[in-house]
Write an enzyme that holds these catalytic residues in place. Structure first.
Site, mmCIF file in Angstrom:
data_model
loop_
_atom_site.group_PDB
_atom_site.id
_atom_site.type_symbol
_atom_site.label_atom_id
_atom_site.label_comp_id
_atom_site.label_asym_id
_atom_site.label_seq_id
_atom_site.Cartn_x
_atom_site.Cartn_y
_atom_site.Cartn_z
ATOM 1 N N ARG A 281 -9.432 10.568 -7.471
ATOM 2 C CA ARG A 281 -8.418 11.687 -6.536
ATOM 3 C C ARG A 281 -7.623 10.755 -5.362
ATOM 4 N NH1 ARG A 281 -9.078 12.620 -0.706
ATOM 5 N NH2 ARG A 281 -7.475 11.093 -0.963
ATOM 6 N N GLU B 281 -13.498 5.039 -1.353
ATOM 7 C CA GLU B 281 -12.233 5.424 -1.312
ATOM 8 C C GLU B 281 -11.063 6.380 -2.517
ATOM 9 O OE1 GLU B 281 -8.473 4.916 0.347
ATOM 10 O OE2 GLU B 281 -10.101 3.629 1.078
ATOM 11 N N ASP B 282 -10.919 7.439 -1.804
ATOM 12 C CA ASP B 282 -10.852 8.739 -3.190
ATOM 13 C C ASP B 282 -11.448 8.844 -4.228
ATOM 14 O OD1 ASP B 282 -7.345 8.042 -1.798
ATOM 15 O OD2 ASP B 282 -7.182 7.205 -3.486
ATOM 16 N N LYS C 267 -5.610 -2.289 -0.521
ATOM 17 C CA LYS C 267 -6.280 -1.480 0.389
ATOM 18 C C LYS C 267 -7.209 -3.098 0.982
ATOM 19 C CE LYS C 267 -7.881 2.362 2.787
ATOM 20 N NZ LYS C 267 -7.257 3.598 2.513
ATOM 21 N N ASN D 48 -1.299 5.915 10.539
ATOM 22 C CA ASN D 48 -1.680 4.641 9.411
ATOM 23 C C ASN D 48 -3.265 4.471 9.570
ATOM 24 O OD1 ASN D 48 -2.086 2.501 7.119
ATOM 25 N ND2 ASN D 48 0.595 2.255 7.345
ATOM 26 N N ASN E 140 0.022 11.480 2.049
ATOM 27 C CA ASN E 140 0.691 9.739 1.096
ATOM 28 C C ASN E 140 0.510 10.654 -0.159
ATOM 29 O OD1 ASN E 140 0.831 7.954 2.858
ATOM 30 N ND2 ASN E 140 -1.239 8.300 3.558
ATOM 31 N N TYR F 223 0.447 -1.369 -0.200
ATOM 32 C CA TYR F 223 0.228 0.039 0.394
ATOM 33 C C TYR F 223 0.871 1.210 -0.095
ATOM 34 C CZ TYR F 223 -4.885 2.681 0.511
ATOM 35 O OH TYR F 223 -5.056 2.947 0.337
ATOM 36 N N ASP G 107 -13.232 6.392 3.805
ATOM 37 C CA ASP G 107 -12.116 5.384 5.252
ATOM 38 C C ASP G 107 -11.719 7.434 4.558
ATOM 39 O OD1 ASP G 107 -10.037 4.693 6.271
ATOM 40 O OD2 ASP G 107 -8.876 4.745 4.364
ATOM 41 N N ASP G 108 -11.336 7.322 3.572
ATOM 42 C CA ASP G 108 -10.702 9.223 3.936
ATOM 43 C C ASP G 108 -11.491 9.703 4.967
ATOM 44 O OD1 ASP G 108 -9.307 8.680 1.440
ATOM 45 O OD2 ASP G 108 -10.750 8.887 0.274
#
Length: 555
Positions: free
Chosen positions: A140, A229-230, A158, A450, A402, A87, A252-253
Site C-alpha cells: 500500500r 512502512e506502507d 525515507k 510531514n 499524499n 520523498y 510510521d504510517d
C-alpha cells in the site's frame, strides 16, 4: 579511477592536492579545487534546469551514488526545495516507474522464495551494523495501492530523510523491500517489472515470512531499530501489535503520522478559540493512518483529564460506506471497531455532508487518498458549524493524503472557502497564498504535517537511548516535543509546525525528549550514571551528547 571510490569517501572537486596524489586521482578529475558551496551551486543549477521532477530525482540519486556528502549537503541546506524531490510527492511517481528507472541496487530485495536465505541476505549488506532499517512489502504505497517491489523507493527516500533531518549516518541506514508478489495487474503484465510475477500468497503465509524476517533481523543486527512502512492496513496493525513488545520497531504510517498530526493539533487547538471540551473531530478515512492518528489524538484528551471513553466520544470516523457505526450492517475491519459509534440510534449517515450536518465538527481530518473529497460545500459546512459556537473561532482542516494528486483539498481552496480563517495542515507541500483586497495584500502560510518532523527524531532517540523497544509514551512524547519546538517567529506567524528549514533543530528536540521517555519507561539500556549526569546538567548536556553523535556532511 575516481569512479571506483566509495560514495562515502568521495569529495569530488574538494579533494586537496595531497589527497589527489595519494588516491592516484591527478588528472582523473578537473584540476580546479572547489569548496562545498561551489559544488552545491553547480548541482542546484543542474537540478533547476531539469524538465521534470523525475529527472531531478534521478540526478540527485546519481549524486548520492557518487558523493554522499555532496548529496546531504544539498538536501540539508535546501530542505524546502529538495525534500519534495527525495520523498513525497515525487517519490510516488518514482515508485510507479521504479522497474523502468532501475540502474543499480540501492536496497536489500528479499523475495518470499528466498525464505531460507534471509540471514545470508542481511549479512550481504555492505555496510556494517546498520542502526535503522525501513522495510515495506509494497502492498500500500502512499495512496497508490499495491506496487509490489516497486515500492522500494519509499524505504530509500525515507532513510535519506532520517539522515538529512536527524543526522543518522547514511552508512547506518538499511532500506529493505520484502517481495511477496503483487496484486497490481499492470506490474504483473510489465515485462520489465523487477518483482515476483505472481499474486500475493495467503495472509498467513505472508505472516510466516514476516516472522522469519523479524527474527533474522534481530539476530543479525540486534541493535537495529526497524520501521514498518506502507503495509496495507490490516497487516500494518497486525505486525505492529505482533512485534512491538518483543522487537525494536514502530510503524510510521500509524504512529509517526499520528504523532505529527497530534503535534500540529496541539498548536491548532490553541489557535482555534474553541475550548477543549467543545472540540469534535470528523475523520474522512478509516485506514491504518486514519485510525492511528485518531488514537494519538485520543491520548491528547486523556492526558488532559478525560476518561478514555469521553475522549473517544469526540471522534467520528467516515469511510467509503459512511459513518463507521456498530450497527451499519457490514463486517467492520478489526482496526475500525475501536471508533465505531453506538450512539446513532439506528440512523446511518452515508455521506460526509450528512456526517458534518449531524456532528457539527470543529475539526476535519482527511486520510482518504482521494483528491477533492473536501468539496466547497463540505468546507463551508465545517466553517458554519465552528462559527455557530461564537465569535473568533477558527476551523481546523487537515487534508493529509499524499501525494498532492491525492490531497482532499488545496490550500487555496481551504483559505477561500473559510474566508481566511482556516487552521490548515496538509501531508504534501503547498505554496503560500496571497489575496489582494484593494490596496492590501494578505499572505497565508500553509503548514505541512510531514512525518519528517517526528520519525527521524523517534529513530534517533531510540538509537541513542539504546531502547529495547519503542513505547507508546515515546511516540506521544515526540508529538509534544514537536509542538514545543516552534520559535517565536513561527508562533507569531500562526504556524503549527516549524519551518522545514529548521527540521534538524526540531529533530534534536524530539530525539532528546524521546530518549528521556525511554528512560522513564525503563527501556533505555544506557548506564544509570549517564542519566544522573544529564539530570544534573539539564537539557543542554543531553543536546550536546546528541549533536556530537550525528552526521554532518564534510566536503
Amino acid at each position: 579511477m575516481a569512479a571506483n571510490l566509495s560514495p562515502f569517501r568521495h569529495k569530488g572537486l574538494s579533494f586537496t592536492p595531497e589527497q589527489r596524489i595519494s588516491k592516484n586521482l591527478t588528472g582523473l578529475i578537473p584540476h580546479v579545487m572547489e569548496d562545498s558551496s561551489k559544488q552545491c551551486e553547480r548541482a542546484l543549477k543542474m537540478i533547476r534546469t531539469r524538465g521534470t521532477n523525475i529527472d531531478r530525482y534521478l540526478y540527485l540519486s546519481n549524486i548520492k551514488n557518487q558523493n554522499v556528502d555532496l548529496f546531504y549537503s544539498l538536501l540539508i541546506n535546501n530542505a524546502k526545495e529538495l525534500m519534495p524531490l527525495v520523498y513525497t510527492p515525487t517519490i510516488g511517481d518514482v515508485c510507479l516507474q521504479y522497474s523502468t528507472l532501475y540502474t543499480r541496487p540501492e536496497a536489500l530485495y528479499i523475495s518470499i522464495k528466498q525464505r531460507k536465505s534471509i540471514k545470508t541476505i542481511l549479512k550481504n549488506w555492505p555496510y556494517p551494523n546498520p542502526e535503522i532499517c525501513v522495510v515495506t512489502d509494497g502492498s500500500r504505497i502512499l495512496g497508490l495501492g499495491d506496487l509490489g517491489v516497486n515500492g522500494v523507493g519509499i524505504p530509500i527516500g525515507k532513510l535519506a530523510l532520517y539522515t538529512a533531518a536527524a543526522g543518522i549516518h547514511p552508512e547506518k541506514t538499511l532500506p529493505i523491500v520484502l517481495d511477496c508478489g503483487t496484486a497490481n495487474e499492470t506490474n504483473l503484465k510489465d515485462p520489465l517489472y523487477l518483482g515476483l510475477r505472481s499474486k500475493r500468497p495467503s495472509v498467513a503465509e505472508q505472516q510466516e515470512f514476516m516472522d522469519e524476517f523479524m527474527a533474522a533481523a534481530a539476530e543479525v543486527y540486534p541493535d537495529m531499530v526497524v520501521q514498518f512502512e506502507d503495509f496495507e492496513s490490516e497487516k500494518a496493525f497486525n505486525y505492529l501489535d505482533r512485534y512491538r513488545n518483543t522487537h525494536k520497531c514502530f510503524n510510521d504510517d500509524i504512529q509517526g503520522t499520528g504523532a505529527v498530526v497530534l503535534g500540529g493539533y496541539i498548536g491548532a487547538v490553541n489557535l482555534s478559540g474553541v475550548p477543549i471540551e467543545e472540540q469534535r473531530l470528523v475523520f474522512m478515512g478509516a485506514g491504518s493512518a486514519g485510525v492511528g492518528v485518531a488514537k494519538q489524538l485520543v491520548e491528547y484528551y486523556t492526558k488532559r483529564g478525560l476518561s478514555e471513553q469521553a475522549a473517544k466520544d469526540k471522534f467520528w470516523l467516515v469511510d467509503t460506506k459512511g459513518l463507521v457505526t456498530k450497527d451499519r450492517g457490514d463486517k467492520l475491519a478489526e482496526h475500525k471497531k475501536y471508533f465505531a459509534r453506538g450512539d446513532n440510534n439506528g440512523h446511518q449517515f452515508r455521506t460526509l455532508e450528512e456526517v458534518i450536518e449531524y456532528v457539527k465538527p470543529t475539526a476535519l481530518v482527511g486520510l482518504t487518498a482521494t483528491f477533492g473529497v473536501f468539496t466547497e460545500s463540505v468546507v463551508r459546512a465545517l466553517k458554519a458549524s465552528v462559527d455557530a459556537g461564537g465569535l473568533g473561532r477558527r476551523p481546523i482542516l487537515f487534508p493529509l493524503s499524499n501525494p498532492l494528486s491525492k490531497a482532499e483539498c488545496t490550500f487555496e481552496q481551504a483559505v477561500t472557502w473559510t474566508d481566511g480563517t482556516v487552521i490548515f495542515a496538509s501531508g504534501s507541500p503547498f505554496s503560500s497564498f496571497t489575496i489582494k483586497a484593494g490596496d492590501q495584500a494578505i499572505t497565508y502560510h500553509p503548514n505541512q504535517g510531514n512525518n519528517v518532523y517526528v520519525f527521524p527524531g523517534i529513530g534517533l532517540g531510540a538509537i541513542l537511548a539504546k531502547a529495547s523497544r519503542v513505547t507508546d509514551n515515546m511516540i506521544y512524547t515526540s508529538a509534544a516535543a514537536l509542538a514545543g519546538s516552534l520559535n517565536a517567529d513561527e508562533v507569531h506567524k500562526g504556524l503549527i509546525y516549524p519551518r522545514i528549514e529548521r527540521v534538524r533543530e526540531a529533530s534534536i528536540i524530539v530525539a532528546r525528549e524521546v530518549m528521556k521517555a525511554a528512560r522513564r519507561d525503563g527501556v533505555s539500556q544506557l548506564p544509570e550514571e549517564q542519566w544522573l549526569t544529564w539530570e544534573e546538567w539539564g537539557d543542554p548536556a543531553l543536546d550536546k551528547y546528541i549533536k556530537e553523535r550525528i552526521y554532518d556532511p564534510k566536503l
